[in-house]
Design a protein around this motif. Structure first.
Motif, PDB file in Angstrom:
ATOM      1  N   GLU A 231       0.842  -1.192   0.000  1.00 32.00           N
ATOM      2  CA  GLU A 231       0.000   0.000   0.000  1.00 32.00           C
ATOM      3  C   GLU A 231       0.885   1.252   0.000  1.00 32.00           C
ATOM      4  O   GLU A 231       2.112   1.166   0.082  1.00 32.00           O
ATOM      5  CB  GLU A 231      -0.913   0.004   1.238  1.00 32.00           C
ATOM      6  N   LYS A 232       0.251   2.403  -0.073  1.00 37.92           N
ATOM      7  CA  LYS A 232       0.990   3.663  -0.152  1.00 37.92           C
ATOM      8  C   LYS A 232       1.859   3.886   1.079  1.00 37.92           C
ATOM      9  O   LYS A 232       3.008   4.335   0.971  1.00 37.92           O
ATOM     10  CB  LYS A 232       0.013   4.826  -0.325  1.00 37.92           C
ATOM     11  N   ASN A 233       1.340   3.531   2.241  1.00 39.28           N
ATOM     12  CA  ASN A 233       2.075   3.777   3.485  1.00 39.28           C
ATOM     13  C   ASN A 233       2.326   2.499   4.281  1.00 39.28           C
ATOM     14  O   ASN A 233       2.440   2.537   5.500  1.00 39.28           O
ATOM     15  CB  ASN A 233       1.307   4.778   4.358  1.00 39.28           C
ATOM     16  N   GLY A 234       2.402   1.366   3.592  1.00 40.44           N
ATOM     17  CA  GLY A 234       2.661   0.127   4.317  1.00 40.44           C
ATOM     18  C   GLY A 234       2.173  -1.083   3.555  1.00 40.44           C
ATOM     19  O   GLY A 234       2.314  -1.160   2.330  1.00 40.44           O
ATOM     20  N   TRP A 235       1.542  -2.001   4.286  1.00 39.37           N
ATOM     21  CA  TRP A 235       1.172  -3.296   3.731  1.00 39.37           C
ATOM     22  C   TRP A 235      -0.201  -3.697   4.241  1.00 39.37           C
ATOM     23  O   TRP A 235      -0.624  -3.275   5.323  1.00 39.37           O
ATOM     24  CB  TRP A 235       2.204  -4.351   4.141  1.00 39.37           C
ATOM     25  N   SER A 236      -0.894  -4.527   3.471  1.00 37.42           N
ATOM     26  CA  SER A 236      -2.196  -5.015   3.901  1.00 37.42           C
ATOM     27  C   SER A 236      -2.342  -6.486   3.539  1.00 37.42           C
ATOM     28  O   SER A 236      -1.719  -6.989   2.594  1.00 37.42           O
ATOM     29  CB  SER A 236      -3.332  -4.199   3.265  1.00 37.42           C
ATOM     30  N   LEU A 237      -3.191  -7.151   4.310  1.00 37.97           N
ATOM     31  CA  LEU A 237      -3.444  -8.571   4.083  1.00 37.97           C
ATOM     32  C   LEU A 237      -4.869  -8.878   4.533  1.00 37.97           C
ATOM     33  O   LEU A 237      -5.266  -8.505   5.650  1.00 37.97           O
ATOM     34  CB  LEU A 237      -2.449  -9.430   4.868  1.00 37.97           C
ATOM     35  N   ALA A 238      -5.615  -9.564   3.688  1.00 34.30           N
ATOM     36  CA  ALA A 238      -6.970  -9.969   4.044  1.00 34.30           C
ATOM     37  C   ALA A 238      -6.916 -11.240   4.873  1.00 34.30           C
ATOM     38  O   ALA A 238      -6.303 -12.236   4.472  1.00 34.30           O
ATOM     39  CB  ALA A 238      -7.800 -10.201   2.783  1.00 34.30           C
ATOM     40  N   LEU A 245      -5.867  -6.623   7.568  1.00 35.12           N
ATOM     41  CA  LEU A 245      -4.728  -6.291   8.416  1.00 35.12           C
ATOM     42  C   LEU A 245      -3.913  -5.209   7.736  1.00 35.12           C
ATOM     43  O   LEU A 245      -3.580  -5.336   6.552  1.00 35.12           O
ATOM     44  CB  LEU A 245      -3.854  -7.525   8.646  1.00 35.12           C
ATOM     45  N   GLU A 246      -3.586  -4.158   8.462  1.00 32.72           N
ATOM     46  CA  GLU A 246      -2.751  -3.083   7.937  1.00 32.72           C
ATOM     47  C   GLU A 246      -1.538  -2.925   8.829  1.00 32.72           C
ATOM     48  O   GLU A 246      -1.660  -2.898  10.061  1.00 32.72           O
ATOM     49  CB  GLU A 246      -3.541  -1.769   7.887  1.00 32.72           C
ATOM     50  N   ALA A 247      -0.354  -2.848   8.213  1.00 36.97           N
ATOM     51  CA  ALA A 247       0.885  -2.750   8.982  1.00 36.97           C
ATOM     52  C   ALA A 247       1.878  -1.860   8.256  1.00 36.97           C
ATOM     53  O   ALA A 247       1.894  -1.788   7.024  1.00 36.97           O
ATOM     54  CB  ALA A 247       1.494  -4.139   9.187  1.00 36.97           C
ATOM     55  N   ARG A 248       2.698  -1.177   9.049  1.00 39.91           N
ATOM     56  CA  ARG A 248       3.756  -0.365   8.451  1.00 39.91           C
ATOM     57  C   ARG A 248       4.861  -1.244   7.883  1.00 39.91           C
ATOM     58  O   ARG A 248       5.505  -0.881   6.893  1.00 39.91           O
ATOM     59  CB  ARG A 248       4.338   0.587   9.497  1.00 39.91           C
TER      60      ARG A 248
END
Length: 417
Positions: A231-238, A245-248
């Protein structure tokens, strides 16, 4: 669901990294498709191998290579149809196994090997898992006198690493493990490696560490790591429950499945797998097996575990998704039965696992060079259980900017890119 760090993979490597990051004030979520310790961390010989200071190198003696080329050995087997696919990787493995290159890998790994027991001890105490640990080392035994003499000389050469070693002649080994005394095969001698610890249930140990992680506020979720998105500012996982889930930052600790991520994001890391098997057996007589023992000439381990005597094989080179092939396990079982009173098989089907390996015998622990917040921690080969907590510490120290207890550069992925 937002978190500082998402760790992909709940094996011993991922769980250990998650705890070390948690201890440094980061919020951490562990994601895996299965239960903690249910993958490669389940199927091993249960050795916390402090004495393994020299990595397992590709043999360079012509006679040894010729023996393996016949494909009749019990410690190494290959699928002839798979050999052309893995030949380039084997060539790199052979090159890195030269004396000079092997010394480089030995020096790099040594701080992690030396810290393996102390780092595990901290987690064992924290997890209340001492019931799963034996502290009486393991034993390698030899039937051939010349092999035993060579092994004894090699063990003496390792004294510079401060290892505690007992040399046993045949009768002394059989006195220590009397179940072997009934065999007609003469045991030339054995080496008792006193520093390592052994685990009676490796999956239960990883699960205990995972419970300690959640008890300190960590979260474990079911998710398919292959769905990771930048993602623009990190990472995501369904996650499987539909949450996002959103994480830096994200740590890839998926063992043999780590290629799902590093290939997806364009990293051509030369990771291969060595397949290995285990099966549990009852003991049909004699005194109970007191130590994990290795038949060094045949390449199998007999380890007393919660489910019985675990017989683990050496290496099989075959396609990771190829069906179970019981040839190697059958050879090992036949040789083990000639020496030890193995009883009935506990499982109908043997366990098959994959060991993730890099050709220079070092794991990848460090940052991905082209993606901010992407970290790698995989490729521990035969020593995932041994190095998981120490490697997790090295990774966490890098991620939070601490001074590292071991030089991190030899483990960075850049060495292959």
């Amino acid at each position: 669901m937002k978190t500082d760090i998402l760790v992909l993979g709940a094996g011993i490597v991922g769980v250990s990294a998650a705890i070390h990051l948690q201890d440094r004030g980061r919020s951490v979520v562990l994601a895996d498709r299965g239960e903690p310790g249910g993958g490669t961390s389940y199927g091993n010989a249960g050795l916390i191998e402090r004495s393994s200071v020299i990595p397992y190198a590709f043999p360079r003696q012509f006679t040894t290579i010729a023996k393996y080329a016949l494909n009749r050995a019990s410690d190494v087997r290959y699928d002839p149809f798979y050999l052309p696919r893995i030949a380039p990787w084997l060539a790199r493995y052979w090159w890195h196994s030269s004396p000079a290159n092997l010394e480089i890998s030995t020096r790099a790994l040594l701080p992690l090997v030396e810290a393996s027991i102390s780092e595990h001890d901290k987690l064992i105490e924290r997890a209340g898992a001492s019931r799963l640990i034996r502290s009486d080392g393991w034993i390698s035994f030899y039937k051939d006198t010349r092999r035993f003499d060579a092994a004894r000389a090699e063990a003496a050469s390792l004294s510079k690493y401060g290892l505690a070693i007992r040399i046993l002649d045949g009768p002394a080994f059989q006195a220590l493990e009397p179940a072997f005394a009934a065999t007609d095969t003469e045991i030339a001698g054995a080496i008792h490696w006193l520093d390592p610890k052994t685990v009676t249930d490796p999956q239960a140990l990883t699960a205990a560490y995972a419970r300690a992680f959640t008890a300190s506020g960590g979260r474990i979720v079911r998710a398919d790591a292959a769905m990771l998105c930048e993602e623009k500012n990190g990472w995501s996982l369904a996650a499987e429950d539909g949450s996002i889930l959103e994480a830096r930052e994200v740590v890839v600790a998926l063992g043999p499945q780590s290629g799902l991520i590093f290939r997806k994001f364009g990293y051509a890391l030369p990771m291969a797998v060595k397949r290995g098997y285990h099966r549990h057996y009852a003991q049909s007589g004699g005194q109970p097996l007191g130590h994990s023992v290795v038949d060094e000439e045949a390449g199998y381990v007999l380890a007393p575990m919660a489910r019985g005597i675990r017989l683990t094989t050496g290496i099989e080179f075959a396609a990771p998704d190829a069906p179970v092939n019981t040839i190697q396990l059958g050879r090992a079982e036949t040789m083990a039965r000639a020496l030890f009173p193995l009883g009935d098989q506990v499982e109908a089907t043997p366990w098959l696992g994959l060991r993730p390996c890099l050709p220079d015998m070092r794991p990848v622990i460090g940052p991905a060079p082209r993606h901010a917040g992407l970290w790698f921690n995989f490729g521990h080969a035969h020593h995932g259980l041994t190095l998981g907590p120490a490697g997790g510490r090295l990774l966490a120290e890098q991620m939070v900017g601490e001074e590292t207890f071991a030089a991190p550069k030899p483990f960075h992925p850049q060495r292959f890119l």
